[in-house]
Design a protein around this motif. Structure first.
Motif, PDB file in Angstrom:
ATOM      1  N   HIS A  72       0.819  -1.304  -0.071  1.00 18.07           N
ATOM      2  CA  HIS A  72       0.184  -0.020  -0.077  1.00 18.07           C
ATOM      3  C   HIS A  72       0.880   1.342  -0.016  1.00 18.07           C
ATOM      4  O   HIS A  72       1.509   1.644   0.879  1.00 18.07           O
ATOM      5  CB  HIS A  72      -0.777  -0.014   1.121  1.00 18.07           C
ATOM      6  CG  HIS A  72      -1.578  -1.379   1.535  1.00 18.07           C
ATOM      7  ND1 HIS A  72      -2.150  -1.994   0.600  1.00 18.07           N
ATOM      8  CD2 HIS A  72      -1.515  -1.998   2.728  1.00 18.07           C
ATOM      9  CE1 HIS A  72      -2.723  -3.177   0.957  1.00 18.07           C
ATOM     10  NE2 HIS A  72      -2.079  -3.231   2.435  1.00 18.07           N
ATOM     11  N   GLN A  88      -5.703  -5.787  12.419  1.00 19.67           N
ATOM     12  CA  GLN A  88      -4.966  -5.532  13.482  1.00 19.67           C
ATOM     13  C   GLN A  88      -5.737  -4.866  14.733  1.00 19.67           C
ATOM     14  O   GLN A  88      -6.116  -3.762  14.541  1.00 19.67           O
ATOM     15  CB  GLN A  88      -3.760  -4.610  12.979  1.00 19.67           C
ATOM     16  CG  GLN A  88      -2.814  -5.522  12.199  1.00 19.67           C
ATOM     17  CD  GLN A  88      -2.764  -5.067  10.741  1.00 19.67           C
ATOM     18  OE1 GLN A  88      -3.007  -4.186  10.405  1.00 19.67           O
ATOM     19  NE2 GLN A  88      -2.433  -6.026   9.931  1.00 19.67           N
ATOM     20  N   GLU A 137      -8.193  -8.446   6.447  1.00 18.83           N
ATOM     21  CA  GLU A 137      -7.480  -8.865   7.714  1.00 18.83           C
ATOM     22  C   GLU A 137      -7.664  -7.627   8.734  1.00 18.83           C
ATOM     23  O   GLU A 137      -8.342  -6.655   8.241  1.00 18.83           O
ATOM     24  CB  GLU A 137      -5.992  -9.005   7.509  1.00 18.83           C
ATOM     25  CG  GLU A 137      -5.261  -7.992   6.851  1.00 18.83           C
ATOM     26  CD  GLU A 137      -3.757  -7.731   7.396  1.00 18.83           C
ATOM     27  OE1 GLU A 137      -3.441  -8.484   8.530  1.00 18.83           O
ATOM     28  OE2 GLU A 137      -3.380  -6.841   7.210  1.00 18.83           O
ATOM     29  N   GLU A 162      -8.995  -3.986   7.742  1.00 15.37           N
ATOM     30  CA  GLU A 162      -8.996  -4.141   6.302  1.00 15.37           C
ATOM     31  C   GLU A 162      -9.978  -4.700   5.546  1.00 15.37           C
ATOM     32  O   GLU A 162     -10.231  -5.891   5.602  1.00 15.37           O
ATOM     33  CB  GLU A 162      -7.479  -4.587   5.667  1.00 15.37           C
ATOM     34  CG  GLU A 162      -6.462  -3.754   6.243  1.00 15.37           C
ATOM     35  CD  GLU A 162      -5.133  -4.000   5.751  1.00 15.37           C
ATOM     36  OE1 GLU A 162      -4.773  -5.143   5.045  1.00 15.37           O
ATOM     37  OE2 GLU A 162      -4.089  -3.488   6.086  1.00 15.37           O
TER      38      GLU A 162
HETATM   39 MG    MG Z   1      -3.029  -5.865   5.553  1.00 13.84          MG
END
Ligand code: MG
Ligand code: ATP
Length: 414
Positions: free
Chosen positions: A236, A288, A286, A274
Motif C-alpha cells: 500500500h 490489526q 485482515e 482491512e
Molecule cells: Mg494488511
C-alpha cells in the motif's frame, strides 16, 4: 500490586513512549535491546531490555517488574508487542484484550477459522487453507480457482504476499515461498514468524480500512481509509481519509467492521480492519488490534481530533472517557510511502522543502547517503512516509503526491 498511574508499555517507536510519558504516567518500558535509544531513558520509570516476543524471557521479567513498580495494564501499539501485552494482562489478571482474542488478529489463519465458525461477516466468506506441503498449492488452485493469494499467517507490511495467477505460475510461487522461508537477511523478519503460510481465495476490488476504537464492546468508527496499492507487490503506497465512498458504501464498510470485531470477541482498544470492496460487497481481508501504520495516527488526530494511540493507553488504564459517537471530519489527509530505486543512497534532496510546505502534516523519513535501499517487497522496504492535509480527500492526495515528487533520493547500484 496495582499502581493505577503506571503502564507496562511493550515495544514500538520512541513516539509511543513519549505519548505514554506525556499522559503523566509512570512507564515500565519493554524494548528489544537494539531498538532502545538511551536518550529515552528519562521518560521511563524502568526499562526492561529483552526479546519480548519470547514469552519465556518476558514472563519472569514482567513478574518481578510488577512486584517492584506495579502497573494497571500492559499496552503495546506495535504489531509484535500485541500478543505479549495480552499475555501479560492475562497472567496478572489486568483485564483488556485476552491473548486468545489478540492472537486471532496476529494470526490470519486463526482469524479465517474464527470467521468460518460464526455468523457470516461481510458479503461472503473467503476460502482459506494452511499450506503444509508443496502439493497444497495445486490442490487449492484446482478447488478454488485462480488467482489466489499465498501469505505468511503472521506477516505484516505485505511482506511475502504472493498472488498465484494460474496453474503455470505454481512453480514460480513455490520457489518464491521457499526463498521467503529461508530468508534471514531481511530486517525485522526476526520479530515476526514467517514460518507458516496460508492460501486464500483472491478477492478483487479496492482495499479500504476501517479505523475503530472499542469501548467495552461498543465499536466506534473513527474513519474509513482508502488504500492505494501497487498491483504487483500488494504494497500500500498511499492512504487517504476520509475514503471517497458513497454514504451507503461507507456505512456498509463500517457495519462490516463492527460485525467483524464482535465475531472476534474484541471489546477494547483500537483496531484497523482491512476490507476489500468486492463486486458483491465488503469482504474482510485482515485486521490489526492497533492503530494502522502509514501515519494514520497523525492523520486521524489532525482530521478528527482524536489521538487513538494515547487513547489506547489511557483507556486501558481506565483513565479515559469513551467517545460518545463518531467524530466529525474537519478536512482530509493523505500519506504516501517514500521509495527509491534499489541500491546505495548517494543524495537526498527536497526533504526540508517538504517539511516546510504549508500542507505538510508529517515527514517521517530517516534516509541518508550511504544507506542501502532494498527492493520494494513490503511497506518496511519503504524509506518512510510523508503526509499532507487538504480541504477534501482529492486535495489531500494531490498535495501529498506533489510533495512526494519534491523528494528525490538518488541511489547507485550496490
Ligand atoms: Mg494488511
Ligand atoms: N485474499 C485476498 N484477496 C485479494 N487481495 C489480498 C488478499 N489477501 C491479501 N491481499 C492483498 O495483499 C495485501 C497484504 O495482505 P495482508 O493485509 O493480509 O497482509 P499484511 O502483510 O498484514 O499487510 P499490511 O501490513 O500491509 O496490511 C492486502 O492489503 C491486499 O491488498
Amino acid at each position: 500490586m496495582r499502581n493505577p498511574e503506571h503502564v507496562l508499555l511493550i515495544g514500538g517507536t520512541p513516539k509511543h513512549l513519549r505519548k505514554a510519558a506525556a499522559l503523566g504516567l509512570g512507564v515500565v518500558y519493554v524494548q528489544f535491546e537494539n531498538e532502545f535509544a538511551p536518550g529515552l531513558r528519562s521518560l521511563a520509570e524502568a526499562v526492561l531490555l529483552t526479546d519480548y516476543t519470547d514469552w519465556r524471557s518476558l514472563r519472569p521479567l514482567v513478574e518481578s517488574a510488577y512486584e517492584s513498580w506495579g502497573f494497571s495494564a500492559a499496552v503495546s501499539l506495535t504489531e509484535p508487542g500485541l500478543d505479549p501485552a495480552a499475555r501479560v494482562n492475562d497472567l496478572l489478571g489486568l483485564g483488556g484484550t485476552p491473548y486468545e482474542v489478540s492472537h486471532r488478529f496476529t494470526d490470519k489463519w486463526l482469524m479465517r477459522r474464527r470467521l468460518a465458525e460464526g455468523p457470516q461477516v461481510g458479503a461472503r466468506r473467503v476460502a482459506a487453507e494452511l499450506l503444509t506441503v508443496d502439493d497444497d498449492l495445486d490442490r487449492f488452485g484446482a478447488a478454488h480457482g485462480f488467482p489466489f493469494i499465498v501469505k505468511p499467517t503472521s506477516g505484516t507490511a505485505s511482506f511475502g504476499v504472493v498472488k498465484v495467477d494460474g496453474a503455470d505460475s505454481l512453480g514460480a510461487a513455490r520457489q518464491r515461498i521457499r526463498r521467503l522461508h529461508t530468508s534471514t537477511d531481511h530486517p525485522l523478519t526476526g520479530a515476526y514468524d514467517i514460518e507458516r503460510f496460508m492460501m486464500e481465495e483472491y478477492v478483487p476490488g479496492p482495499l479500504y480500512s476501517v479505523e475503530t476504537f472499542s469501548f467495552d464492546g461498543r465499536h466506534v468508527v473513527l474513519t474509513v481509509t482508502e488504500a492505494i496499492t501497487r498491483p504487483r507487490t500488494h504494497v500500500h503506497v498511499g492512504h487517504a481519509l476520509p475514503a471517497r465512498l458513497s454514504a451507503e458504501d461507507e456505512e456498509r464498510m463500517a457495519d462490516t467492521a463492527r460485525r467483524f470485531l464482535r465475531a472476534m470477541g474484541f471489546r477494547d482498544g483500537p483496531a484497523h480492519t482491512e476490507i476489500i470492496l468486492s463486486p458483491q460487497g465488503p469482504v474482510i481481508c485482515e485486521s490489526q488490534n492497533r492503530v494502522g501504520g502509514a501515519l494514520l495516527t497523525d492523520m486521524i488526530e489532525a482530521v478528527y481530533g482524536c489521538d487513538a494511540q494515547s487513547l489506547a493507553i489511557s483507556w486501558a488504564l481506565g483513565l479515559a472517557d469513551p467517545l460518545p459517537g463518531r467524530p466529525v471530519a474537519r478536512g482530509a489527509a493523505a500519506s504516501w510511502l517514500v521509495v527509491a530505486e534499489e541500491g546505495r543512497v548517494e543524495r537526498v534532496e527536497g526533504v526540508e522543502r517538504v517539511r516546510a510546505a504549508p500542507d505538510t502534516l508529517t515527514v517521517s523519513l530517516g534516509v541518508a547517503p550511504g544507506d542501502l535501499v532494498r527492493p520494494l517487497e513490503g511497506q518496511w522496504d519503504g524509506l518512510g512516509h510523508i503526509s499532507a492535509l487538504g480541504p477534501d480527500t482529492d486535495a489531500a492526495i494531490d498535495a501529498c503526491r506533489r510533495n512526494l515528487r519534491e523528494i528525490r533520493i538518488r541511489t547507485r547500484a550496490a
